[in-house]
Motif scaffolding. Structure first.
Motif, mmCIF file in Angstrom:
data_model
loop_
_atom_site.group_PDB
_atom_site.id
_atom_site.type_symbol
_atom_site.label_atom_id
_atom_site.label_comp_id
_atom_site.label_asym_id
_atom_site.label_seq_id
_atom_site.Cartn_x
_atom_site.Cartn_y
_atom_site.Cartn_z
ATOM 1 N N PHE A 1 19.199 -15.161 -8.697
ATOM 2 C CA PHE A 1 17.745 -15.260 -8.522
ATOM 3 C C PHE A 1 17.122 -13.866 -8.612
ATOM 4 C CE2 PHE A 1 17.956 -19.317 -5.667
ATOM 5 C CZ PHE A 1 18.371 -20.050 -6.769
ATOM 6 N N ARG A 2 17.757 -12.876 -7.940
ATOM 7 C CA ARG A 2 17.241 -11.491 -7.973
ATOM 8 C C ARG A 2 17.243 -10.955 -9.400
ATOM 9 N NH1 ARG A 2 17.010 -13.170 -3.814
ATOM 10 N NH2 ARG A 2 15.009 -13.614 -4.746
ATOM 11 N N GLU A 3 18.316 -11.250 -10.142
ATOM 12 C CA GLU A 3 18.420 -10.781 -11.524
ATOM 13 C C GLU A 3 17.346 -11.435 -12.402
ATOM 14 O OE1 GLU A 3 23.292 -10.111 -11.358
ATOM 15 O OE2 GLU A 3 22.432 -11.862 -12.378
ATOM 16 N N PHE A 4 17.091 -12.710 -12.166
ATOM 17 C CA PHE A 4 16.064 -13.406 -12.947
ATOM 18 C C PHE A 4 14.681 -12.823 -12.657
ATOM 19 C CE2 PHE A 4 12.926 -16.751 -13.655
ATOM 20 C CZ PHE A 4 13.252 -17.168 -14.948
ATOM 21 N N ASP A 5 14.390 -12.567 -11.382
ATOM 22 C CA ASP A 5 13.090 -11.998 -11.020
ATOM 23 C C ASP A 5 12.919 -10.584 -11.580
ATOM 24 O OD1 ASP A 5 12.415 -14.295 -9.697
ATOM 25 O OD2 ASP A 5 12.903 -13.545 -7.699
ATOM 26 N N ALA A 6 14.019 -9.841 -11.672
ATOM 27 C CA ALA A 6 13.942 -8.495 -12.232
ATOM 28 C C ALA A 6 13.588 -8.556 -13.715
ATOM 29 C CB ALA A 6 15.274 -7.773 -12.036
#
Length: 227
Positions: free
Chosen positions: A69-74
């Motif tokens: 999720f963090r990677e997608f938001d980045a």
């Protein structure tokens, strides 16, 4: 947006170490009446051991989901208003007013209870034409189930829908099978037998579930009084 995922025949997808086979040993008789002992080398349903072991697998899965999720938001920045909310939460963390960790400052979350996974994420639409995003559009979103409980289904291209697809990817990579007919998400969803209603900010116990729980409580009370 709130979402629910249920693994299908969850325990049966988990192999057990040889040292644990004795948990699932069965005594049986052949037609000629010969007694035999059989072992279920895959994890069986029931018992604390199975539940505890699968809970560990669910914890690994949700940690992987949060990381992705963090990677997608980045790669796909959050809307400005949500970024401001994140910044304000991080400031509170710096001041020691709320616990540290990304779970307290992220606008999404994933958690698991044995084979049930619950996810919350924002409803903003994310425009993405990358091959991975196109593949994720095929994931079942459970719109019919959401409407059935009085909720509004999520948008196919919402950040929540993208993250639901990521969660399914993680489970699939772990060798698990997601029950598509039980996947749902939107302004309301049923998880662990409870109706989670975002619009009304309530967790409600459906009539059927409530009747079962009350009957169980009465049975337990009668057993205690009898003893």
């Amino acid at each position: 947006v709130i979402m629910g995922i249920d693994d299908s025949s969850a325990y049966c997808y988990v192999q057990q170490q040889r040292s644990e086979w004795w948990f699932n040993a069965f005594l049986a008789r052949r037609p000629d009446r010969t007694a035999v002992v059989g072992y279920l080398t895959r994890m069986g349903f029931g018992g604390a051991h199975s539940t505890q072991c699968y809970q560990g697998i669910g914890t690994v899965a949700t940690q992987a989901m949060r990381k992705r999720f963090r990677e997608f938001d980045a790669a796909h920045p959050l809307p400005e208003g949500i970024q401001q909310w994140v910044a304000s939460r991080k400031k509170l963390q710096e001041l020691g007013q709320i616990p540290a960790g990304p779970e307290q400052s992220a606008p999404d979350f994933a958690s698991s209870f044995v084979d049930d996974t619950q996810i919350v994420a924002t409803s903003d639409v994310v425009q993405c034409t990358a091959p991975c995003c196109e593949a994720r559009r095929a994931v079942h979103l459970g719109a019919e189930a959401t409407r059935a409980v009085g909720g509004v289904p999520m948008h196919r291209d919402s950040r929540a829908a993208r993250k639901l697809a990521i969660a399914v990817e993680v489970k699939t990579e772990l060798g698990l099978l997601v029950a598509q007919e039980k996947t749902e998400g939107g302004s309301a969803a049923v998880s662990l037998g409870l109706l989670l209603d975002v619009a009304r900010d309530r967790i409600r116990c459906p009539v059927g579930k409530r009747a079962i729980m009350l009957e169980d409580i009465d049975a337990q009370a009668a057993a205690i009084q009898a003893a």
